[in-house]
Scaffold this motif. Structure first.
Motif, PDB file in Angstrom:
ATOM      1  N   PRO A  56      -9.634  -0.087   5.555  1.00 41.90           N
ATOM      2  CA  PRO A  56      -9.100   0.736   6.601  1.00 41.90           C
ATOM      3  C   PRO A  56      -7.544   0.872   6.569  1.00 41.90           C
ATOM      4  N   SER A  57      -7.055   0.059   5.745  1.00 41.62           N
ATOM      5  CA  SER A  57      -5.614   0.432   5.702  1.00 41.62           C
ATOM      6  C   SER A  57      -5.348   1.597   4.764  1.00 41.62           C
ATOM      7  N   ALA A  58      -4.399   2.642   5.277  1.00 42.58           N
ATOM      8  CA  ALA A  58      -4.062   3.720   4.381  1.00 42.58           C
ATOM      9  C   ALA A  58      -2.656   3.368   3.699  1.00 42.58           C
ATOM     10  N   ASP A  59      -1.837   2.385   4.040  1.00 48.28           N
ATOM     11  CA  ASP A  59      -0.495   2.043   3.668  1.00 48.28           C
ATOM     12  C   ASP A  59      -0.869   1.136   2.393  1.00 48.28           C
ATOM     13  N   VAL A  60      -1.463   1.539   1.275  1.00 49.47           N
ATOM     14  CA  VAL A  60      -1.583   0.778   0.130  1.00 49.47           C
ATOM     15  C   VAL A  60      -1.137   1.344  -1.010  1.00 49.47           C
ATOM     16  N   CYS A  61      -0.776   0.526  -1.661  1.00 49.50           N
ATOM     17  CA  CYS A  61      -0.161   1.150  -3.263  1.00 49.50           C
ATOM     18  C   CYS A  61      -1.258   1.860  -3.906  1.00 49.50           C
ATOM     19  N   SER A  62      -1.158   3.091  -4.517  1.00 52.29           N
ATOM     20  CA  SER A  62      -2.345   3.969  -5.195  1.00 52.29           C
ATOM     21  C   SER A  62      -2.257   3.451  -6.529  1.00 52.29           C
ATOM     22  N   THR A  63      -1.380   2.560  -6.958  1.00 54.13           N
ATOM     23  CA  THR A  63      -1.595   1.949  -8.321  1.00 54.13           C
ATOM     24  C   THR A  63      -2.626   0.817  -8.424  1.00 54.13           C
ATOM     25  N   CYS A  64      -2.243  -0.367  -7.726  1.00 52.52           N
ATOM     26  CA  CYS A  64      -3.054  -1.467  -7.568  1.00 52.52           C
ATOM     27  C   CYS A  64      -3.955  -1.700  -6.458  1.00 52.52           C
ATOM     28  N   GLY A  65      -4.098  -0.696  -5.560  1.00 56.19           N
ATOM     29  CA  GLY A  65      -4.932  -0.934  -4.526  1.00 56.19           C
ATOM     30  C   GLY A  65      -4.609  -1.970  -3.560  1.00 56.19           C
ATOM     31  N   GLY A  66      -3.390  -2.483  -3.478  1.00 55.32           N
ATOM     32  CA  GLY A  66      -3.055  -3.685  -2.669  1.00 55.32           C
ATOM     33  C   GLY A  66      -3.140  -4.950  -3.226  1.00 55.32           C
ATOM     34  N   SER A  67      -3.637  -4.906  -4.533  1.00 54.18           N
ATOM     35  CA  SER A  67      -3.863  -6.320  -5.011  1.00 54.18           C
ATOM     36  C   SER A  67      -2.462  -7.034  -5.534  1.00 54.18           C
ATOM     37  N   GLY A  68      -1.365  -6.133  -5.946  1.00 57.15           N
ATOM     38  CA  GLY A  68      -0.532  -6.589  -6.297  1.00 57.15           C
ATOM     39  C   GLY A  68      -0.354  -6.689  -8.157  1.00 57.15           C
TER      40      GLY A  68
END
Length: 192
Positions: A160-172
């Motif tokens: 649902p979140s659109a504010d996620v890094c496009s490289t890692c998908g938010g995993s870090g």
């Protein structure tokens, strides 16, 4: 007491020895679907006993949850496709790195639209340098000889979140290198 043994994930040597191709074609139901072929590249040995390519590919199948032959029902595997920008990655459970698939824009759009692809694991080696004619010959022979394993791989459900890094998908974690994502802002860092 019972013990459940799970197959270990593929090691790095196996992942770097894989070759991959992608194309669009008809699925079992006749509708257009994305296809992925993964094979083991031929390996030069130093005279030692190497694990045969078929054994490695069958272990890879087990790691993914068990692919089946062409005449069986194609199993749905866990969500192991990942879109990262314009790249499509295949994740193997328990592996620290992902396999980047060779794609074209139309193939990626089809995967994005359908959320899935048919994965074929070839039990016989084929080098990444194989051209279209050799690939077609390989597929025909492998299908006729029951030397392909099939499964349906999927994208994870949309977040649902659109504010996620496009490289890692938010995993870090960078999905290709397995290291900390170089493109993340603080919102992608995992909290301990």
């Amino acid at each position: 007491m019972s013990v459940a043994l799970t197959p270990p994930g593929p090691d790095l040597r196996l992942l770097v020895s894989l070759a991959a191709w992608t194309w669009q074609g008809a699925g079992p139901d006749g509708r257009e679907i994305a296809h992925i072929l993964i094979t083991h590249t031929p390996v030069l040995t130093d005279g030692g006993t190497a694990v045969p390519a078929e054994d490695r590919m069958r272990r890879l199948s087990a790691c993914l949850g068990g692919l089946t032959g062409a005449r069986e029902v194609i199993p749905e595997l866990e969500s192991c496709l990942q879109l990262v920008g314009d790249r499509v990655l295949l994740h193997f459970p328990e592996a620290s790195r992902r396999l980047q698939l060779p794609t074209r824009r139309t193939w990626t759009e089809l995967v994005t639209r359908t959320g899935q692809a048919i994965l074929l694991l070839g039990l016989d080696p084929l080098p990444q340098s194989a051209g279209a004619a050799r690939l077609d010959t390989y597929l025909d022979a492998a299908f006729a000889g029951d030397r392909l394993l099939f499964g349906r791989v999927q994208l994870p459900p949309p977040t649902p979140s659109a504010d996620v890094c496009s490289t890692c998908g938010g995993s870090g974690t960078d999905p290709i290198s397995g290291r900390a994502c170089p493109d993340c802002s603080l919102h992608c860092r995992l909290e301990p």
